[in-house]
Motif scaffolding. Structure first.
Motif, PDB file in Angstrom:
ATOM      1  N   ALA A  45       0.829  -1.209   0.000  1.00 12.95           N
ATOM      2  CA  ALA A  45       0.000   0.000   0.000  1.00 12.95           C
ATOM      3  C   ALA A  45       0.866   1.263   0.000  1.00 12.95           C
ATOM      4  O   ALA A  45       0.430   2.310  -0.492  1.00 12.95           O
ATOM      5  CB  ALA A  45      -0.925  -0.005   1.209  1.00 12.95           C
ATOM      6  N   PHE A  46       2.082   1.182   0.510  1.00 10.51           N
ATOM      7  CA  PHE A  46       2.976   2.347   0.522  1.00 10.51           C
ATOM      8  C   PHE A  46       3.411   2.757  -0.884  1.00 10.51           C
ATOM      9  O   PHE A  46       3.894   3.868  -1.076  1.00 10.51           O
ATOM     10  CB  PHE A  46       4.216   2.076   1.374  1.00 10.51           C
ATOM     11  CG  PHE A  46       3.936   1.971   2.837  1.00 10.51           C
ATOM     12  CD1 PHE A  46       3.184   2.917   3.501  1.00 10.51           C
ATOM     13  CD2 PHE A  46       4.441   0.912   3.568  1.00 10.51           C
ATOM     14  CE1 PHE A  46       2.923   2.825   4.855  1.00 10.51           C
ATOM     15  CE2 PHE A  46       4.195   0.806   4.925  1.00 10.51           C
ATOM     16  CZ  PHE A  46       3.431   1.757   5.572  1.00 10.51           C
ATOM     17  N   MET A 103      10.848   8.697   2.453  1.00 16.41           N
ATOM     18  CA  MET A 103       9.947   9.246   3.470  1.00 16.41           C
ATOM     19  C   MET A 103       8.739   9.951   2.859  1.00 16.41           C
ATOM     20  O   MET A 103       7.768  10.223   3.565  1.00 16.41           O
ATOM     21  CB  MET A 103      10.712  10.162   4.420  1.00 16.41           C
ATOM     22  CG  MET A 103      11.616   9.356   5.344  1.00 16.41           C
ATOM     23  SD  MET A 103      12.773  10.283   6.348  1.00 16.41           S
ATOM     24  CE  MET A 103      11.776  11.510   7.116  1.00 16.41           C
ATOM     25  N   VAL A 104       8.758  10.221   1.567  1.00 12.45           N
ATOM     26  CA  VAL A 104       7.578  10.757   0.899  1.00 12.45           C
ATOM     27  C   VAL A 104       6.486   9.685   0.853  1.00 12.45           C
ATOM     28  O   VAL A 104       5.297   9.989   0.961  1.00 12.45           O
ATOM     29  CB  VAL A 104       7.931  11.231  -0.534  1.00 12.45           C
ATOM     30  CG1 VAL A 104       6.691  11.526  -1.344  1.00 12.45           C
ATOM     31  CG2 VAL A 104       8.850  12.436  -0.481  1.00 12.45           C
ATOM     32  N   PHE A 105       6.885   8.421   0.726  1.00 11.00           N
ATOM     33  CA  PHE A 105       5.934   7.334   0.541  1.00 11.00           C
ATOM     34  C   PHE A 105       5.742   6.461   1.776  1.00 11.00           C
ATOM     35  O   PHE A 105       4.669   5.908   1.980  1.00 11.00           O
ATOM     36  CB  PHE A 105       6.372   6.447  -0.630  1.00 11.00           C
ATOM     37  CG  PHE A 105       6.460   7.193  -1.921  1.00 11.00           C
ATOM     38  CD1 PHE A 105       5.305   7.552  -2.605  1.00 11.00           C
ATOM     39  CD2 PHE A 105       7.675   7.587  -2.445  1.00 11.00           C
ATOM     40  CE1 PHE A 105       5.375   8.260  -3.792  1.00 11.00           C
ATOM     41  CE2 PHE A 105       7.763   8.292  -3.631  1.00 11.00           C
ATOM     42  CZ  PHE A 105       6.601   8.635  -4.303  1.00 11.00           C
ATOM     43  N   ILE A 106       6.781   6.306   2.584  1.00  8.58           N
ATOM     44  CA  ILE A 106       6.715   5.393   3.724  1.00  8.58           C
ATOM     45  C   ILE A 106       6.776   6.225   5.004  1.00  8.58           C
ATOM     46  O   ILE A 106       7.668   7.060   5.161  1.00  8.58           O
ATOM     47  CB  ILE A 106       7.877   4.380   3.677  1.00  8.58           C
ATOM     48  CG1 ILE A 106       7.745   3.517   2.427  1.00  8.58           C
ATOM     49  CG2 ILE A 106       7.888   3.506   4.929  1.00  8.58           C
ATOM     50  CD1 ILE A 106       8.877   2.530   2.218  1.00  8.58           C
ATOM     51  N   PRO A 107       5.839   6.004   5.930  1.00 12.92           N
ATOM     52  CA  PRO A 107       5.847   6.775   7.179  1.00 12.92           C
ATOM     53  C   PRO A 107       7.169   6.632   7.936  1.00 12.92           C
ATOM     54  O   PRO A 107       7.868   5.627   7.816  1.00 12.92           O
ATOM     55  CB  PRO A 107       4.694   6.169   7.983  1.00 12.92           C
ATOM     56  CG  PRO A 107       3.830   5.492   6.984  1.00 12.92           C
ATOM     57  CD  PRO A 107       4.736   5.055   5.877  1.00 12.92           C
ATOM     58  N   PHE A 108       7.457   7.631   8.733  1.00  9.11           N
ATOM     59  CA  PHE A 108       8.706   7.684   9.500  1.00  9.11           C
ATOM     60  C   PHE A 108       8.883   6.439  10.370  1.00  9.11           C
ATOM     61  O   PHE A 108       7.943   5.943  10.967  1.00  9.11           O
ATOM     62  CB  PHE A 108       8.711   8.931  10.387  1.00  9.11           C
ATOM     63  CG  PHE A 108       9.926   9.022  11.253  1.00  9.11           C
ATOM     64  CD1 PHE A 108      11.121   9.470  10.729  1.00  9.11           C
ATOM     65  CD2 PHE A 108       9.880   8.636  12.576  1.00  9.11           C
ATOM     66  CE1 PHE A 108      12.251   9.551  11.518  1.00  9.11           C
ATOM     67  CE2 PHE A 108      10.996   8.713  13.375  1.00  9.11           C
ATOM     68  CZ  PHE A 108      12.187   9.168  12.849  1.00  9.11           C
ATOM     69  N   SER A 109      10.132   5.962  10.429  1.00  9.13           N
ATOM     70  CA  SER A 109      10.472   4.842  11.312  1.00  9.13           C
ATOM     71  C   SER A 109      11.835   5.102  11.948  1.00  9.13           C
ATOM     72  O   SER A 109      12.622   5.917  11.456  1.00  9.13           O
ATOM     73  CB  SER A 109      10.507   3.522  10.540  1.00  9.13           C
ATOM     74  OG  SER A 109      11.664   3.453   9.725  1.00  9.13           O
ATOM     75  N   ALA A 110      12.110   4.385  13.008  1.00  7.36           N
ATOM     76  CA  ALA A 110      13.401   4.518  13.691  1.00  7.36           C
ATOM     77  C   ALA A 110      14.541   4.103  12.768  1.00  7.36           C
ATOM     78  O   ALA A 110      15.649   4.641  12.862  1.00  7.36           O
ATOM     79  CB  ALA A 110      13.404   3.680  14.966  1.00  7.36           C
ATOM     80  N   ALA A 114      17.964   6.151  11.939  1.00  8.52           N
ATOM     81  CA  ALA A 114      19.304   5.595  12.125  1.00  8.52           C
ATOM     82  C   ALA A 114      20.143   5.756  10.859  1.00  8.52           C
ATOM     83  O   ALA A 114      21.321   6.148  10.920  1.00  8.52           O
ATOM     84  CB  ALA A 114      19.209   4.125  12.514  1.00  8.52           C
ATOM     85  N   TYR A 115      19.552   5.489   9.703  1.00  7.89           N
ATOM     86  CA  TYR A 115      20.308   5.636   8.453  1.00  7.89           C
ATOM     87  C   TYR A 115      20.531   7.108   8.097  1.00  7.89           C
ATOM     88  O   TYR A 115      21.549   7.454   7.496  1.00  7.89           O
ATOM     89  CB  TYR A 115      19.633   4.873   7.311  1.00  7.89           C
ATOM     90  CG  TYR A 115      19.958   3.408   7.395  1.00  7.89           C
ATOM     91  CD1 TYR A 115      21.181   2.928   6.952  1.00  7.89           C
ATOM     92  CD2 TYR A 115      19.073   2.499   7.949  1.00  7.89           C
ATOM     93  CE1 TYR A 115      21.508   1.590   7.049  1.00  7.89           C
ATOM     94  CE2 TYR A 115      19.379   1.164   8.052  1.00  7.89           C
ATOM     95  CZ  TYR A 115      20.611   0.710   7.603  1.00  7.89           C
ATOM     96  OH  TYR A 115      20.931  -0.607   7.704  1.00  7.89           O
ATOM     97  N   PHE A 116      19.606   7.969   8.477  1.00  6.54           N
ATOM     98  CA  PHE A 116      19.814   9.394   8.287  1.00  6.54           C
ATOM     99  C   PHE A 116      21.021   9.852   9.106  1.00  6.54           C
ATOM    100  O   PHE A 116      21.880  10.586   8.615  1.00  6.54           O
ATOM    101  CB  PHE A 116      18.554  10.175   8.680  1.00  6.54           C
ATOM    102  CG  PHE A 116      18.617  11.630   8.349  1.00  6.54           C
ATOM    103  CD1 PHE A 116      18.353  12.071   7.063  1.00  6.54           C
ATOM    104  CD2 PHE A 116      18.947  12.563   9.313  1.00  6.54           C
ATOM    105  CE1 PHE A 116      18.420  13.419   6.751  1.00  6.54           C
ATOM    106  CE2 PHE A 116      19.008  13.911   9.009  1.00  6.54           C
ATOM    107  CZ  PHE A 116      18.741  14.342   7.722  1.00  6.54           C
ATOM    108  N   ALA A 117      21.092   9.385  10.346  1.00  5.08           N
ATOM    109  CA  ALA A 117      22.242   9.711  11.200  1.00  5.08           C
ATOM    110  C   ALA A 117      23.532   9.148  10.606  1.00  5.08           C
ATOM    111  O   ALA A 117      24.578   9.806  10.647  1.00  5.08           O
ATOM    112  CB  ALA A 117      22.024   9.167  12.611  1.00  5.08           C
ATOM    113  N   ALA A 118      23.462   7.955  10.030  1.00  2.00           N
ATOM    114  CA  ALA A 118      24.652   7.360   9.403  1.00  2.00           C
ATOM    115  C   ALA A 118      25.115   8.208   8.223  1.00  2.00           C
ATOM    116  O   ALA A 118      26.314   8.455   8.056  1.00  2.00           O
ATOM    117  CB  ALA A 118      24.359   5.931   8.959  1.00  2.00           C
ATOM    118  N   GLY A 119      24.173   8.659   7.389  1.00  7.19           N
ATOM    119  CA  GLY A 119      24.535   9.500   6.249  1.00  7.19           C
ATOM    120  C   GLY A 119      25.157  10.814   6.681  1.00  7.19           C
ATOM    121  O   GLY A 119      26.169  11.258   6.114  1.00  7.19           O
ATOM    122  N   LEU A 120      24.585  11.448   7.692  1.00  9.97           N
ATOM    123  CA  LEU A 120      25.163  12.692   8.211  1.00  9.97           C
ATOM    124  C   LEU A 120      26.544  12.453   8.815  1.00  9.97           C
ATOM    125  O   LEU A 120      27.449  13.287   8.662  1.00  9.97           O
ATOM    126  CB  LEU A 120      24.234  13.324   9.243  1.00  9.97           C
ATOM    127  CG  LEU A 120      22.939  13.929   8.728  1.00  9.97           C
ATOM    128  CD1 LEU A 120      22.110  14.475   9.882  1.00  9.97           C
ATOM    129  CD2 LEU A 120      23.212  15.007   7.698  1.00  9.97           C
TER     130      LEU A 120
END
Length: 147
Positions: A45-46, A103-110, A114-120
């Motif tokens: 559905a996402f 994140m445009v299509f799939i609701p926020f998750s932990a 975590a991967y956002f923090a890894a990229g930064l």
């Protein structure tokens, strides 16, 4: 690039790369078998509103593009190649772009956080490794000036 930065960046890129390939493979298998693989594949559905009818293409992109650039960056940084920092920056930005689109299509998750923090963190280590942050220079009056 200092050794500790090179090691940390290589390990982080390798870990992200391996998990991106595993996640991409799970999406491809889930698309081929219509299975959720015990929750590893998001609900179809996402995909509503996206250009993809299944998780096949996103899975291939995650594995080959995101995972591939991360592993290439890990190898180049580990070998102290002159192109290593550029490859790590490309991989880090690629990961962040992947997450923004996801994140445009799939609701926020932990997991996304975590991967956002890894990229930064990858981008921060590149900046440290290139000496673009954290260094100090003497100004003309002999005082230390932070850049």
């Amino acid at each position: 690039m200092q050794r500790w930065i090179r090691v940390a960046l290589s390990v982080l890129c390798a870990a992200v790369g391996v998990t991106a390939i595993a996640g991409g493979a799970a999406l491809v298998v889930g698309a081929a078998t219509s299975s959720t693989l015990g929750g590893a594949v998001p609900d179809r559905a996402f995909l509503g509103g996206s250009p993809f009818p299944s998780y096949l293409v996103p899975g291939l992109l995650l594995a080959l593009v995101v995972g591939g650039t991360q592993l290439a960056a890990a190898f180049l940084v580990w070998r102290a190649s002159r192109t290593g920092p550029v490859a790590a920056a490309v991989a880090g930005f690629g990961l962040l772009i992947w997450l923004f689109v996801q994140m445009v299509f799939i609701p926020f998750s932990a997991l996304q956080a975590a991967y956002f923090a890894a990229g930064l963190t990858e981008l921060g280590l590149v900046l440290l490794g290139l000496g673009l942050v954290g260094r100090r220079e003497q100004d003309r009056g002999g005082r230390a000036a932070a850049l």
